[in-house]
Structures are given as C-alpha cells and as structure tokens.
Motif scaffolding. Structure first.
Motif, PDB file in Angstrom:
ATOM      1  N   ALA A 157       5.529  -1.525  13.549  1.00 15.10           N
ATOM      2  CA  ALA A 157       6.685   0.121  12.774  1.00 15.10           C
ATOM      3  C   ALA A 157       5.708   0.560  11.690  1.00 15.10           C
ATOM      4  N   LEU A 158       5.259  -0.183  10.453  1.00 11.51           N
ATOM      5  CA  LEU A 158       4.983   0.088   9.769  1.00 11.51           C
ATOM      6  C   LEU A 158       2.844   0.891   9.774  1.00 11.51           C
ATOM      7  N   SER A 159       2.473   0.459  10.269  1.00  9.04           N
ATOM      8  CA  SER A 159       0.800   1.010  10.187  1.00  9.04           C
ATOM      9  C   SER A 159       1.112   1.742  11.202  1.00  9.04           C
ATOM     10  N   ARG A 160       2.110   1.793  12.450  1.00  8.96           N
ATOM     11  CA  ARG A 160       1.905   2.667  13.973  1.00  8.96           C
ATOM     12  C   ARG A 160       1.715   4.244  12.877  1.00  8.96           C
ATOM     13  N   ALA A 161       3.379   4.128  11.792  1.00  3.93           N
ATOM     14  CA  ALA A 161       4.021   5.287  11.238  1.00  3.93           C
ATOM     15  C   ALA A 161       2.693   5.953  10.142  1.00  3.93           C
ATOM     16  N   ILE A 162       1.420   5.105   9.517  1.00  2.00           N
ATOM     17  CA  ILE A 162       0.448   5.284   8.886  1.00  2.00           C
ATOM     18  C   ILE A 162      -0.578   6.146   9.341  1.00  2.00           C
ATOM     19  N   TYR A 163      -1.034   5.147  10.615  1.00  2.00           N
ATOM     20  CA  TYR A 163      -2.310   6.180  11.593  1.00  2.00           C
ATOM     21  C   TYR A 163      -1.515   7.451  12.592  1.00  2.00           C
ATOM     22  N   ILE A 164      -0.503   7.192  12.691  1.00  2.00           N
ATOM     23  CA  ILE A 164      -0.286   8.583  13.468  1.00  2.00           C
ATOM     24  C   ILE A 164      -0.180   9.463  12.490  1.00  2.00           C
ATOM     25  N   LEU A 165      -0.473   9.093  10.919  1.00  2.00           N
ATOM     26  CA  LEU A 165      -0.249  10.343  10.256  1.00  2.00           C
ATOM     27  C   LEU A 165      -0.948  10.950   9.630  1.00  2.00           C
ATOM     28  N   LYS A 166      -2.130   9.717   9.991  1.00  2.00           N
ATOM     29  CA  LYS A 166      -3.700  10.109   9.637  1.00  2.00           C
ATOM     30  C   LYS A 166      -4.486  10.936  10.949  1.00  2.00           C
ATOM     31  N   LEU A 167      -3.502  10.580  12.107  1.00  2.00           N
ATOM     32  CA  LEU A 167      -4.190  11.102  12.563  1.00  2.00           C
ATOM     33  C   LEU A 167      -3.887  12.929  12.547  1.00  2.00           C
ATOM     34  N   GLU A 168      -3.276  13.143  12.045  1.00  2.00           N
ATOM     35  CA  GLU A 168      -2.721  14.779  11.856  1.00  2.00           C
ATOM     36  C   GLU A 168      -2.708  15.783  10.678  1.00  2.00           C
ATOM     37  N   GLY A 169      -3.349  13.878  10.504  1.00  2.00           N
ATOM     38  CA  GLY A 169      -4.362  14.670   9.314  1.00  2.00           C
ATOM     39  C   GLY A 169      -3.839  14.569   8.126  1.00  2.00           C
ATOM     40  N   VAL A 170      -2.726  13.903   7.624  1.00  7.55           N
ATOM     41  CA  VAL A 170      -2.032  14.263   6.806  1.00  7.55           C
ATOM     42  C   VAL A 170      -2.359  12.214   6.005  1.00  7.55           C
ATOM     43  N   ASN A 171      -3.061  12.301   4.589  1.00  5.00           N
ATOM     44  CA  ASN A 171      -3.354  11.293   3.483  1.00  5.00           C
ATOM     45  C   ASN A 171      -2.125  10.681   3.819  1.00  5.00           C
ATOM     46  N   VAL A 172      -1.894   9.372   3.602  1.00  4.18           N
ATOM     47  CA  VAL A 172      -1.217   8.466   3.173  1.00  4.18           C
ATOM     48  C   VAL A 172      -1.664   7.543   1.746  1.00  4.18           C
ATOM     49  N   ASN A 173      -1.476   7.946   0.539  1.00  9.91           N
ATOM     50  CA  ASN A 173      -1.436   7.065  -0.536  1.00  9.91           C
ATOM     51  C   ASN A 173      -1.099   5.840  -0.046  1.00  9.91           C
ATOM     52  N   GLU A 174      -2.270   4.630   0.129  1.00  9.25           N
ATOM     53  CA  GLU A 174      -1.789   3.648   0.190  1.00  9.25           C
ATOM     54  C   GLU A 174      -1.573   2.170  -0.636  1.00  9.25           C
ATOM     55  N   GLU A 175      -2.399   3.385  -2.157  1.00  8.58           N
ATOM     56  CA  GLU A 175      -2.092   2.364  -3.357  1.00  8.58           C
ATOM     57  C   GLU A 175      -0.725   2.882  -4.442  1.00  8.58           C
ATOM     58  N   GLU A 176      -0.235   4.215  -3.456  1.00  2.70           N
ATOM     59  CA  GLU A 176       0.831   4.136  -4.352  1.00  2.70           C
ATOM     60  C   GLU A 176       2.091   3.553  -4.794  1.00  2.70           C
ATOM     61  N   THR A 177       2.611   3.735  -5.327  1.00  2.00           N
ATOM     62  CA  THR A 177       3.647   2.466  -6.058  1.00  2.00           C
ATOM     63  C   THR A 177       4.843   3.550  -6.243  1.00  2.00           C
ATOM     64  N   VAL A 178       6.541   2.191  -6.358  1.00  2.00           N
ATOM     65  CA  VAL A 178       7.451   3.587  -6.104  1.00  2.00           C
ATOM     66  C   VAL A 178       8.694   2.409  -7.098  1.00  2.00           C
ATOM     67  N   SER A 179       8.990   3.648  -7.849  1.00  4.44           N
ATOM     68  CA  SER A 179       9.669   3.372  -9.229  1.00  4.44           C
ATOM     69  C   SER A 179      11.299   3.896  -9.212  1.00  4.44           C
ATOM     70  N   GLU A 180      11.969   3.378  -8.284  1.00  9.48           N
ATOM     71  CA  GLU A 180      13.184   4.277  -8.535  1.00  9.48           C
ATOM     72  C   GLU A 180      14.372   3.574  -8.486  1.00  9.48           C
ATOM     73  N   PRO A 181      15.387   3.204 -10.089  1.00 13.11           N
ATOM     74  CA  PRO A 181      16.202   2.716 -10.120  1.00 13.11           C
ATOM     75  C   PRO A 181      16.806   1.799  -9.314  1.00 13.11           C
ATOM     76  N   GLU A 182      17.653   2.353  -7.927  1.00 16.79           N
ATOM     77  CA  GLU A 182      17.841   2.024  -6.827  1.00 16.79           C
ATOM     78  C   GLU A 182      17.171   0.686  -6.332  1.00 16.79           C
ATOM     79  N   LEU A 183      15.740   1.128  -6.292  1.00 11.67           N
ATOM     80  CA  LEU A 183      15.255  -0.129  -5.698  1.00 11.67           C
ATOM     81  C   LEU A 183      15.071  -1.309  -6.128  1.00 11.67           C
ATOM     82  N   LEU A 184      14.134  -0.759  -7.915  1.00 13.47           N
ATOM     83  CA  LEU A 184      14.526  -1.870  -8.458  1.00 13.47           C
ATOM     84  C   LEU A 184      15.757  -3.140  -8.446  1.00 13.47           C
ATOM     85  N   ALA A 185      16.767  -2.365  -8.334  1.00 15.10           N
ATOM     86  CA  ALA A 185      18.230  -3.493  -8.397  1.00 15.10           C
ATOM     87  C   ALA A 185      17.756  -3.861  -7.516  1.00 15.10           C
ATOM     88  N   GLU A 186      17.805  -3.216  -6.160  1.00 12.55           N
ATOM     89  CA  GLU A 186      17.466  -4.300  -4.556  1.00 12.55           C
ATOM     90  C   GLU A 186      16.328  -4.894  -5.002  1.00 12.55           C
TER      91      GLU A 186
END
Length: 280
Positions: free
Chosen positions: A183-212
């Motif tokens: 599901a994940l790699s398919r999502a990235i791939y289909i966005l790229k086919l639409e010309g939408v770049n997915v920054n695979e180096e991007e990180t997440v820094s949300e307090p809620e996510l840190l807690a989780e």
C-alpha cells in the motif's frame, strides 16, 4: 485502592490496545521535554529515543532493536516514475508487430523483448492507474504468469542479447509486483506518475507522533510473548489501513498535499510493523 494499583501495573501493551489513542498529558509532557532531551544526550531520560532539534527527527540508541532515524523516510527509492521513452514496437527477432499490450514477449516467436520504460507498472499487469487494487484482479497470478514467460532460466540456451532482455524484464516485473502489492510503495508510485514529488527523506516532528512512538516502543519492549506482539502488529496494520483509505480518498479528489501527509503517516506505521516482524 487495590483497583488503582492493579491499573498502574497493567502491562503497557495492553493499555495501548485498550486506549488506541495518546493522552494529551503525554503529548504535553513530551513537548516540555524536547529541549531537555536534546541538551542532555547521551543521558536522555528516554533510554531508546532521542530528539534531534536540528534535523527534526527521532533517533534511536544502539541498544534498541530499532534502526536509527526511525521516522526518517528511507534513502532508497521505493520506485521511480517511468520514462516517456518508447522502444520500437516490433519484435527485434522476427519483426512482427505486437498483438497485445504490453509488449514484453513476442506472440509470434516467443522472443523476450527489450524493456519499454514508457509502460508503467499498472500497465504491466493490465490494471487501471488507480490506487485501490481489488482482490479479483489477481495481481499475484498475473505476476507468476509473467515470470513463466520471462524468467532468465527459460532462455539460458538463447543468444546473450535475449538473456539480457530476460534478466531486465524479469527484474522489472518483480519490482512492479512488489511496488503495487504494498500500500505504501503503491501510493508513492502513483503520485509520481501524476508528477507529484514525494520527498522520501522528509521527517515527521509532531508532538502527538512523538508520544505515540514512545507508547508503541515501550509496548513492544514490554510485550511478554508472541501473542502480545501479534496484537500490537494487528493494531499497526489497522492504523496503516486507515491511512491508506485516507490516501485513496485524497488521491481521488486530487488533494495531493493531503495525500502526501497520508504517506508520511503510512511510512511510520509500515516501519513499526517491520520492526515488530523482526521480533516475532
């Protein structure tokens, strides 16, 4: 008093499964502790996680089973968008025109053709360029059928040129199957086919996510047996499916920024699931 004490000692993995949410108290605590964490390394109050304010990411110590940069997107590319370059659509061996698409194998002489990068992964399996893949599309069956025609072992006595084409086509079909089957790699791939770049180096820094992260990491550490780990894995898969559904909705509505946010969340839960698998 007895009930309160019993609740206090309830295994964390059970509390995680019961609540399925992160308390605001935990989130607030982590927000207050972020600066302290970065300044107190290597003596962080959290033994397995440290927070890098400069890179805005979670890191793990070598004592944990989890890889470092736990929330960073992987440096490897899941898949890449296809080139518009087309090859000559005639068989290189007998010069016959293709009878069916995609033209991976000549129907007239059964010779394996060179890779045509203008053919995307969905076309290889005769699918619409649609994120959702229904079970009745028999992706695995189609994959196996292609390998029966393209596997290099089938052309070991053929000229070197065709052996090279077989190796390339077989490897590409394998990559296509692995990409679309996840599901994940398919999502990235289909966005790229639409010309939408997915920054695979991007990180997440949300307090809620840190807690989780803290909750799940401790839950995995405290899980007493195989069954407990399977329960946590089931929860992760449920969360992954929920974000996958959200991605599908956003993609259908061409809400690509929202879709990319879903991918970030899916990446997190997919990695948690991978780490649990290593412990099973």
């Amino acid at each position: 008093m007895l009930k309160a004490k019993k609740k206090l000692w309830c295994p964390l993995y059970k509390r995680l499964l019961q609540t399925r949410t992160i308390s605001s108290t935990t989130c607030g605590f982590l927000q207050n502790q972020q600066q302290h964490i970065s300044n107190s390394q290597p003596h962080s109050p959290f033994p397995f996680f440290s927070y890098n304010n400069n890179k805005k990411e979670i890191q793990t110590s070598s004592s944990s089973g989890f890889s470092s940069h736990f929330l960073s997107f992987s440096g490897k590319s899941f898949c890449s968008a296809q080139s518009s370059e087309k090859t000559n659509l005639r068989c290189w061996n007998c010069n016959a025109e293709p009878q069916n698409a995609p033209f991976l194998v000549c129907e007239s002489c059964t010779t394996i053709q060179p890779v045509d990068h203008s053919v995307d992964y969905f076309q290889i399996f005769g699918l619409e360029n649609k994120y959702e893949i229904e079970e009745d599309h028999n992706l695995e069956v189609k994959y196996k059928n292609w390998q029966k025609k393209l596997h290099p072992d089938l052309v070991h006595s053929k000229p070197e040129k065709e052996r090279e084409f077989a190796a390339e086509q077989s490897a590409r079909v394998i990559d296509a199957y692995r990409t679309l089957n996840n599901a994940l790699s398919r999502a990235i791939y289909i966005l790229k086919l639409e010309g939408v770049n997915v920054n695979e180096e991007e990180t997440v820094s949300e307090p809620e996510l840190l807690a989780e992260i803290m909750e799940i990491r401790e839950a995995v550490e405290e899980a007493p047996d195989y069954q407990a780990l399977k329960e946590i894995q089931s929860l992760m898969q449920e969360k992954l499916q929920n974000w996958s559904n959200s991605f599908a909705s956003a993609f259908r509505g061409h809400k690509f920024e929202e879709a990319k946010n879903c991918i970030r969340r899916m990446t997190y839960y997919d990695r948690v699931n991978e780490e649990i698998v290593k412990r099973l």
